[in-house]
Design a protein around this motif. Structure first.
Motif, PDB file in Angstrom:
ATOM      1  N   UNK A   5      31.949  47.221  37.705  1.00 19.92           N
ATOM      2  CA  UNK A   5      30.920  48.067  38.322  1.00 19.92           C
ATOM      3  C   UNK A   5      29.542  47.730  37.769  1.00 19.92           C
ATOM      4  N   UNK A   6      29.471  47.452  36.466  1.00 22.07           N
ATOM      5  CA  UNK A   6      28.174  47.176  35.837  1.00 22.07           C
ATOM      6  C   UNK A   6      27.537  45.905  36.396  1.00 22.07           C
ATOM      7  N   UNK A   7      28.350  44.903  36.717  1.00 26.46           N
ATOM      8  CA  UNK A   7      27.789  43.643  37.237  1.00 26.46           C
ATOM      9  C   UNK A   7      27.149  43.822  38.606  1.00 26.46           C
ATOM     10  N   UNK A   8      27.660  44.775  39.395  1.00 28.89           N
ATOM     11  CA  UNK A   8      27.159  44.964  40.756  1.00 28.89           C
ATOM     12  C   UNK A   8      26.322  46.244  40.905  1.00 28.89           C
ATOM     13  N   UNK A   9      25.971  46.866  39.781  1.00 29.48           N
ATOM     14  CA  UNK A   9      25.404  48.206  39.818  1.00 29.48           C
ATOM     15  C   UNK A   9      24.108  48.271  40.627  1.00 29.48           C
ATOM     16  N   UNK A  10      23.192  47.333  40.412  1.00 26.50           N
ATOM     17  CA  UNK A  10      21.897  47.355  41.095  1.00 26.50           C
ATOM     18  C   UNK A  10      21.792  46.292  42.189  1.00 26.50           C
ATOM     19  N   UNK A  11      22.914  45.606  42.488  1.00 23.25           N
ATOM     20  CA  UNK A  11      22.872  44.500  43.454  1.00 23.25           C
ATOM     21  C   UNK A  11      23.451  44.879  44.803  1.00 23.25           C
ATOM     22  N   UNK A  12      24.408  45.798  44.827  1.00 25.41           N
ATOM     23  CA  UNK A  12      25.040  46.188  46.084  1.00 25.41           C
ATOM     24  C   UNK A  12      25.638  47.576  45.921  1.00 25.41           C
ATOM     25  N   UNK A  13      26.089  48.116  47.044  1.00 23.40           N
ATOM     26  CA  UNK A  13      26.745  49.426  47.012  1.00 23.40           C
ATOM     27  C   UNK A  13      28.102  49.302  46.342  1.00 23.40           C
ATOM     28  N   UNK A  14      28.364  50.161  45.379  1.00 27.42           N
ATOM     29  CA  UNK A  14      29.601  50.102  44.614  1.00 27.42           C
ATOM     30  C   UNK A  14      30.234  51.485  44.621  1.00 27.42           C
ATOM     31  N   UNK A  15      31.511  51.549  44.973  1.00 26.61           N
ATOM     32  CA  UNK A  15      32.242  52.811  44.916  1.00 26.61           C
ATOM     33  C   UNK A  15      32.800  52.988  43.512  1.00 26.61           C
ATOM     34  N   UNK A  72      21.973  51.917  43.305  1.00 29.08           N
ATOM     35  CA  UNK A  72      21.521  50.745  44.068  1.00 29.08           C
ATOM     36  C   UNK A  72      20.232  51.062  44.826  1.00 29.08           C
ATOM     37  N   UNK A  73      20.209  52.209  45.524  1.00 34.28           N
ATOM     38  CA  UNK A  73      19.006  52.587  46.265  1.00 34.28           C
ATOM     39  C   UNK A  73      17.880  52.995  45.320  1.00 34.28           C
ATOM     40  N   UNK A  74      18.221  53.590  44.194  1.00 35.43           N
ATOM     41  CA  UNK A  74      17.189  53.943  43.215  1.00 35.43           C
ATOM     42  C   UNK A  74      16.525  52.685  42.665  1.00 35.43           C
ATOM     43  N   UNK A  75      17.330  51.658  42.406  1.00 34.95           N
ATOM     44  CA  UNK A  75      16.764  50.404  41.907  1.00 34.95           C
ATOM     45  C   UNK A  75      15.882  49.740  42.957  1.00 34.95           C
TER      46      UNK A  75
END
Length: 566
Positions: free
Chosen positions: A515-525, A535-538
Motif C-alpha cells: 500500500x505504501x508504494x502506491x499510496x500517492x500514485x494511484x487509488x488503493x483499497x 491519492x486525491x489529497x496528494x
C-alpha cells in the motif's frame, strides 16, 4: 539394413549433401554421358537429385496436379534437349544462379561455405567446359582437361564432409529472387559475350575469357559507383528509389498533402474524407469505395479493374482505369498504408482527447467529493460531541466550539460548491500560518491529539482551504486507526522552518509495503482507510504547490509530512 536406412535418411535430410550429389551427377553426365547406354541413367540420376535438392518445394509437400505437370514437362524437356550444348549452358547457369543467390541470404560462414564451393564448381565447369565446346575451342584448354575431369569434383566431394561436420541447426530454403535473377543474367551475359566475341574475333579462348570477365567487372564497378557516388551526384540508387515511390504521382507531394489534412482536420472521419478526395484526383483512379467503423462512402465510377486494401479498421476498394502492374499495386498499397497510419493516428488522438477530458472530470469530481467528505466528517464529529455531552458545565464550551466551527465549515462548503459550478476557477484563501494554526488547534481540541509548534511561525502565507482538506484527511485516517488499535498517540507538529512544513505522526502499526508504494500514485483499497483519500489529497497538494509524503513507516512511528515546495 537398419544402418543403411539411417544413412539414406541422413542424406535426404541434409540439403547440402543433396546439392553435392546433384553436382557430382551433373559432372558425371557432362564427362561420361555421351554414350547412349549411360546417358538416360545419368540424366535420370541427376534430375532425381535435383528434385530432392530444389529449394522451391519441400520433400514433405504433397504435389498438386499443376506441380506434377511442371515436373513432368521439365523432365521431358531435359530428356529432349539435354544433348544440346546451349540447353546445358542455360541449365548450368540456372543452377549457378539458384546456389549463388542463396549465398547472400545465408547468415553464418558454415552455411555460406558449401554454397560457395558449389557455385565455384558450376562457374568453372560452365566457363572451362561448356562454353569452349560451344566455340569448338577445346584445344585451347586441352592442358586443363585432366584437371577439370578429375580434380574439379573435389569441390562437391568436400561439401559431403563439410555438411556432416558443420551442419547448421536450421536449414532454410528461401530464395532471394532479386539476387538469383541478377546472377543468372550476369552469367548469361558472360556466356553470350564469350560466344559473340569468340565468333567475331577468333582469338584464343583464355584471352577471350579475360576480355569478357574484366569487361563485365569494369561495368559492374562503374555501375556500383554510379549507384552511390557520394556528394558529387545523387546516384542511380536514389533515382531508382524515387521512381519506384513515385509511380502515378509525386510521392513527396502525396505525403505533404496527407500531412496537411491531418493537421487541419480535427476528427479522423473528416481527415479520411479529405484524404480520399486526394485519391480521386489521381489520373488512374476511376472511383473508390471506403468503409470504416463510422464511415461508408463511394466516390467516382466503378470499373472492371478492382484492387482491395485493408488496414486495421479501414477497408478501401479502388477502381482503376487499367489493370495494375505488380509494381503499381505495391505502390498503391504503400500509399494506402500511409493513409491508414495517419487515420489511426487521428483516431488515437481523438481517443486520448476524450480520455483526457474524462480524466479531468473524474479528478475534479473526485477531489470535490473528497472535500465534501472531509466537511461531512467534521460535521459528524460535532454531532458526536453534542450527543455525548451530558455535563451542563460543558455547554458553554460546546456552544463556543460550534460557533467557531460552523462558519469555517460553511466557508469550506461554499468554496467547494463554487469549484463544482466553475471547476476552471481555483480560489485560494491566503492566511497567515499563526492564524491558521490557532484555528486548527481550536477546531480539533476535542480530539485526543498532541500539538507542537515552534516559538516563531513561518512568515509565508498558506492556502487555508488546502491545509484544512489535506490535514483533516490525515487526522481522520489516524483517528480511524486509533479506534482499532489501543494506546495510540497522535501528534501534529508544525516544524521550525522558513517555509510551511507540518507532520502528522501516530504510534500505531506500519502501513503495508504494497500500500505504501502506491499510496500517492494511484487509488488503493485498504482496510486502514488509506489510498483513495490520500491519492486525491496528494494531487490537490501538488497542484497548489505543496508536497505530501510518507517520511517514516514503521511500527510505532508512522509519519506523514505536508511541506510547501521550495
Amino acid at each position: 539394413m537398419q544402418p543403411l536406412y539411417k544413412s539414406y535418411q541422413t542424406i535426404l535430410n541434409d540439403h547440402n549433401r543433396l546439392m553435392a550429389l546433384m553436382i557430382l551427377s551433373l559432372h558425371t553426365l557432362l564427362v561420361w554421358g555421351s554414350s547412349k547406354p549411360l546417358f538416360g541413367a545419368l540424366l535420370l540420376c541427376h534430375f532425381g537429385f535435383f528434385l530432392l535438392w530444389q529449394p522451391v518445394l519441400h520433400q514433405n509437400n504433397k504435389l498438386s496436379w499443376q506441380s506434377t505437370s511442371v515436373i513432368v514437362a521439365l523432365a521431358a524437356s531435359a530428356t529432349t534437349f539435354f544433348t544440346s550444348l546451349w540447353f546445358i549452358a542455360f541449365w548450368v547457369a540456372g543452377l549457378f544462379a539458384l546456389i549463388g543467390g542463396r549465398v547472400f541470404s545465408s547468415n553464418t560462414q558454415h552455411e555460406r561455405f558449401p554454397k560457395i564451393l558449389a557455385a565455384s564448381y558450376l562457374l568453372a565447369i560452365l566457363l572451362l567446359w561448356v562454353v569452349p565446346k560451344l566455340l569448338n575451342t577445346n584445344d585451347d584448354l586441352a592442358a586443363a582437361e585432366f584437371l577439370l575431369i578429375y580434380f574439379l569434383p573435389i569441390l562437391p566431394i568436400t561439401i559431403l564432409f563439410l555438411s556432416a561436420k558443420n551442419k547448421p541447426d536450421t536449414q532454410t530454403r528461401n530464395i532471394d529472387f532479386f539476387y538469383t535473377l541478377l546472377i543468372f543474367l550476369l552469367t548469361i551475359i558472360v556466356v553470350l559475350g564469350s560466344f559473340a566475341i569468340g565468333v567475331i574475333w577468333q582469338i584464343h579462348y583464355i584471352k577471350l575469357l579475360m576480355f569478357v570477365v574484366f569487361g563485365l567487372a569494369t561495368t559492374l564497378v562503374a555501375l556500383s559507383w554510379l549507384w552511390n557516388p557520394g556528394t558529387t551526384f545523387s546516384g542511380l540508387g536514389l533515382l531508382m528509389s524515387r521512381y519506384l515511390l513515385s509511380i502515378g504521382l509525386p510521392f513527396e507531394q502525396w505525403i505533404r498533402n496527407i500531412a496537411a489534412h491531418a493537421e487541419n482536420e480535427t476528427s479522423a472521419d473528416d481527415f479520411l474524407a479529405a484524404a480520399i478526395q486526394e485519391l480521386t484526383q489521381l489520373s488512374w483512379v476511376s472511383g473508390l469505395m471506403l468503409q470504416t467503423e463510422n464511415l461508408k462512402q463511394q466516390l467516382g465510377e466503378t470499373s472492371e479493374y478492382i484492387s482491395t486494401y485493408n488496414f486495421q479498421q479501414m477497408h478501401l476498394t479502388l477502381y482503376s482505369r487499367w489493370q495494375f502492374t505488380p509494381a503499381m499495386y505495391l505502390h498503391v498499397q504503400l500509399l494506402t498504408q500511409i493513409l491508414g497510419e495517419f487515420y489511426e493516428a487521428k483516431r488515437r488522438e481523438e481517443t486520448i482527447s476524450k480520455n483526457t477530458y474524462m480524466q479531468t472530470l473524474y479528478e475534479t469530481g473526485s477531489r470535490l467529493t473528497h472535500d465534501i467528505k472531509n466537511i461531512l466528517q467534521s460535521l459528524g464529529t460535532l454531532s458526536t460531541a453534542i450527543e455525548q455531552n451530558h455535563d451542563t458545565d460543558n455547554d458553554a464550551k460546546l456552544i463556543e466550539l460550534i460557533k467557531m466551527q460552523l462558519p469555517r465549515l460553511s466557508q469550506r462548503l461554499s468554496n467547494t460548491l463554487t469549484k463544482l459550478e466553475l471547476p476552471s476557477i481555483e480560489r485560494k484563501n491566503q492566511e497567515k500560518v499563526s492564524v491558521w494554526w490557532k484555528n486548527f488547534k481550536q477546531a480539533n481540541a476535542h480530539h485526543q491529539l498532541e500539538f507542537d509548534a515552534p516559538a516563531d511561525f513561518p512568515k509565508t502565507d498558506i492556502d487555508s482551504d488546502l491545509l484544512d482538506s489535506v490535514v483533516d484527511n490525515l487526522l481522520q485516517n489516524a483517528l480511524e486507526k486509533a479506534k482499532r488499535e489501543l494506546n495510540i498517540r497522535i501528534n501534529v507538529t508544525l516544524m521550525p522552518s522558513k517555509h510551511f512544513c507540518l507532520e502528522v505522526t501516530d504510534t500505531g502499526s506500519a502501513i503495508s509495503p504494497e500500500v505504501a508504494d502506491k499510496l500517492f500514485k494511484s487509488n488503493v483499497s485498504s482496510k486502514n482507510g488509506l489510498g483513495v483519500g490520500l491519492y486525491h489529497a496528494a494531487q490537490q497538494a501538488r497542484q497548489s504547490g505543496y508536497e505530501l509524503s510518507l517520511t517514516d513507516n514503521q511500527d510505532g512511528e508512522v509519519r506523514f509530512r505536508l511541506e510547501m515546495a521550495t
